[in-house]
Design a protein around this motif. Sequence first.
Motif, PDB file in Angstrom:
ATOM      1  N   UNK A   1       1.293  54.112 -22.601  1.00  0.00           N
ATOM      2  CA  UNK A   1       1.111  52.816 -23.245  1.00  0.00           C
ATOM      3  C   UNK A   1       2.299  51.903 -22.902  1.00  0.00           C
ATOM      4  N   UNK A   2       2.663  51.889 -21.622  1.00  0.00           N
ATOM      5  CA  UNK A   2       3.861  51.183 -21.177  1.00  0.00           C
ATOM      6  C   UNK A   2       3.532  50.181 -20.079  1.00  0.00           C
ATOM      7  N   UNK A   3       4.290  49.083 -20.075  1.00  0.00           N
ATOM      8  CA  UNK A   3       4.176  48.063 -19.046  1.00  0.00           C
ATOM      9  C   UNK A   3       5.570  47.620 -18.613  1.00  0.00           C
ATOM     10  N   UNK A   4       5.694  47.254 -17.354  1.00  0.00           N
ATOM     11  CA  UNK A   4       6.862  46.550 -16.846  1.00  0.00           C
ATOM     12  C   UNK A   4       6.445  45.102 -16.675  1.00  0.00           C
ATOM     13  N   UNK A   5       7.125  44.207 -17.386  1.00  0.00           N
ATOM     14  CA  UNK A   5       6.720  42.813 -17.453  1.00  0.00           C
ATOM     15  C   UNK A   5       7.835  41.888 -16.995  1.00  0.00           C
ATOM     16  N   UNK A   6       7.437  40.748 -16.476  1.00  0.00           N
ATOM     17  CA  UNK A   6       8.374  39.665 -16.181  1.00  0.00           C
ATOM     18  C   UNK A   6       9.178  39.320 -17.433  1.00  0.00           C
ATOM     19  N   UNK A   7      10.477  39.085 -17.258  1.00  0.00           N
ATOM     20  CA  UNK A   7      11.310  38.721 -18.398  1.00  0.00           C
ATOM     21  C   UNK A   7      11.224  37.214 -18.643  1.00  0.00           C
TER      22      UNK A   7
ATOM     23  N   UNK B   1      18.483  55.419 -25.003  1.00  0.00           N
ATOM     24  CA  UNK B   1      18.370  54.168 -25.755  1.00  0.00           C
ATOM     25  C   UNK B   1      18.400  54.441 -27.255  1.00  0.00           C
ATOM     26  N   UNK B   2      18.769  53.401 -27.995  1.00  0.00           N
ATOM     27  CA  UNK B   2      18.743  53.455 -29.453  1.00  0.00           C
ATOM     28  C   UNK B   2      17.520  52.698 -29.949  1.00  0.00           C
TER      29      UNK B   2
ATOM     30  N   UNK C   1      10.294  58.533 -28.341  1.00  0.00           N
ATOM     31  CA  UNK C   1      10.416  57.253 -27.639  1.00  0.00           C
ATOM     32  C   UNK C   1      11.613  57.191 -26.686  1.00  0.00           C
ATOM     33  N   UNK C   2      12.816  57.642 -27.069  1.00  0.00           N
ATOM     34  CA  UNK C   2      13.928  57.592 -26.097  1.00  0.00           C
ATOM     35  C   UNK C   2      13.619  58.343 -24.804  1.00  0.00           C
ATOM     36  N   UNK C   3      13.001  59.495 -24.913  1.00  0.00           N
ATOM     37  CA  UNK C   3      12.671  60.261 -23.708  1.00  0.00           C
ATOM     38  C   UNK C   3      11.599  59.561 -22.883  1.00  0.00           C
ATOM     39  N   UNK C   4      10.629  58.923 -23.551  1.00  0.00           N
ATOM     40  CA  UNK C   4       9.598  58.172 -22.827  1.00  0.00           C
ATOM     41  C   UNK C   4      10.241  57.047 -22.016  1.00  0.00           C
ATOM     42  N   UNK C   5      11.135  56.297 -22.654  1.00  0.00           N
ATOM     43  CA  UNK C   5      11.781  55.182 -21.970  1.00  0.00           C
ATOM     44  C   UNK C   5      12.633  55.686 -20.804  1.00  0.00           C
ATOM     45  N   UNK C   6      13.361  56.780 -20.992  1.00  0.00           N
ATOM     46  CA  UNK C   6      14.173  57.336 -19.906  1.00  0.00           C
ATOM     47  C   UNK C   6      13.295  57.724 -18.719  1.00  0.00           C
ATOM     48  N   UNK C   7      12.123  58.291 -19.001  1.00  0.00           N
ATOM     49  CA  UNK C   7      11.228  58.677 -17.904  1.00  0.00           C
ATOM     50  C   UNK C   7      10.706  57.454 -17.162  1.00  0.00           C
TER      51      UNK C   7
END
Length: 279
Positions: A98-104, A2-3, A27-33
């Motif tokens: 410090x991550x969440x998956x949330x309803x869009x 990600x950018x 951050x890009x590596x965190x998001x990829x994981x």
Amino acid sequence: MITVPTGFAQAIIRREGEAGRAWIASLPAIVESLLRQWSLAPDGPATHGSVGLVLPVRPSAVIKVSFPHPGNVDQPDAFAAWQGRGAVRLLARDDDQFAMLLERAGPDTLACVADDERAVGILGELSRRLAVPAPAGLPRLVDQFPLWEAEFLAAGRPVRVLDAVRELDQRDTVVHGDLWDANVLAGSREPWLAIDPKGCAGDPAYDAFTVIHGPRLILAPNHLWWLDFYCEAAGIDRERARRWSLLRAHQSALWGRDGGDPDWLVRATDQIIAELGPA
């Protein structure tokens, strides 16, 4: 990969220094994981708020990753307590990142509603629905009183406005903490859904100030009338809301001067203090 939006990266580094720079780099590596962990794929470019990156993903959801700061710990617990009642649903969480998956939801926010009375009524109804019993572990507003008193004494602010709140019977509901137009998105499951709570436990009247001090109403005449209108929609006692709003207005004036708020905002906050009256 990600950018990370440039403006977001610059703001985090400016505010957080080297810790912010290191987090942005990771951050890009965190998001990829997280994408691998939750078996998701990106569904558009990343956006952001003031403290977190937001990435739309397939199937329809968003990943939010916030800067690892104590003030960002409690959002998932607030969402979990609401269970989608007036707020986006929490679908998964990774507290270590410090991550969440949330309803869009969205992209429209409540700011798209031009009618002020309708918009404030929506905020009030959301406040009513979000006032659920607070789970154990959420930080309590009353525990902040000693810190607030010390700040007021050091700055020469009237401690009586804090005493007027402290003498109220204290509530123990989930409080959004930052309820205004930008933190309410248009939804499909429900017409309007709250996002970005501070996540604390206390009196729902705490949120009244954010409504009258937000961009929609800050320059409006007669803030007491708007306070009454909001309280009617929210089912909140007007005097409780007035006391909390007066306290928070003094805090905003104090923190705003220290933080370099523009003169027009300082004057507008002082005007709200004058309208709300004495403690």
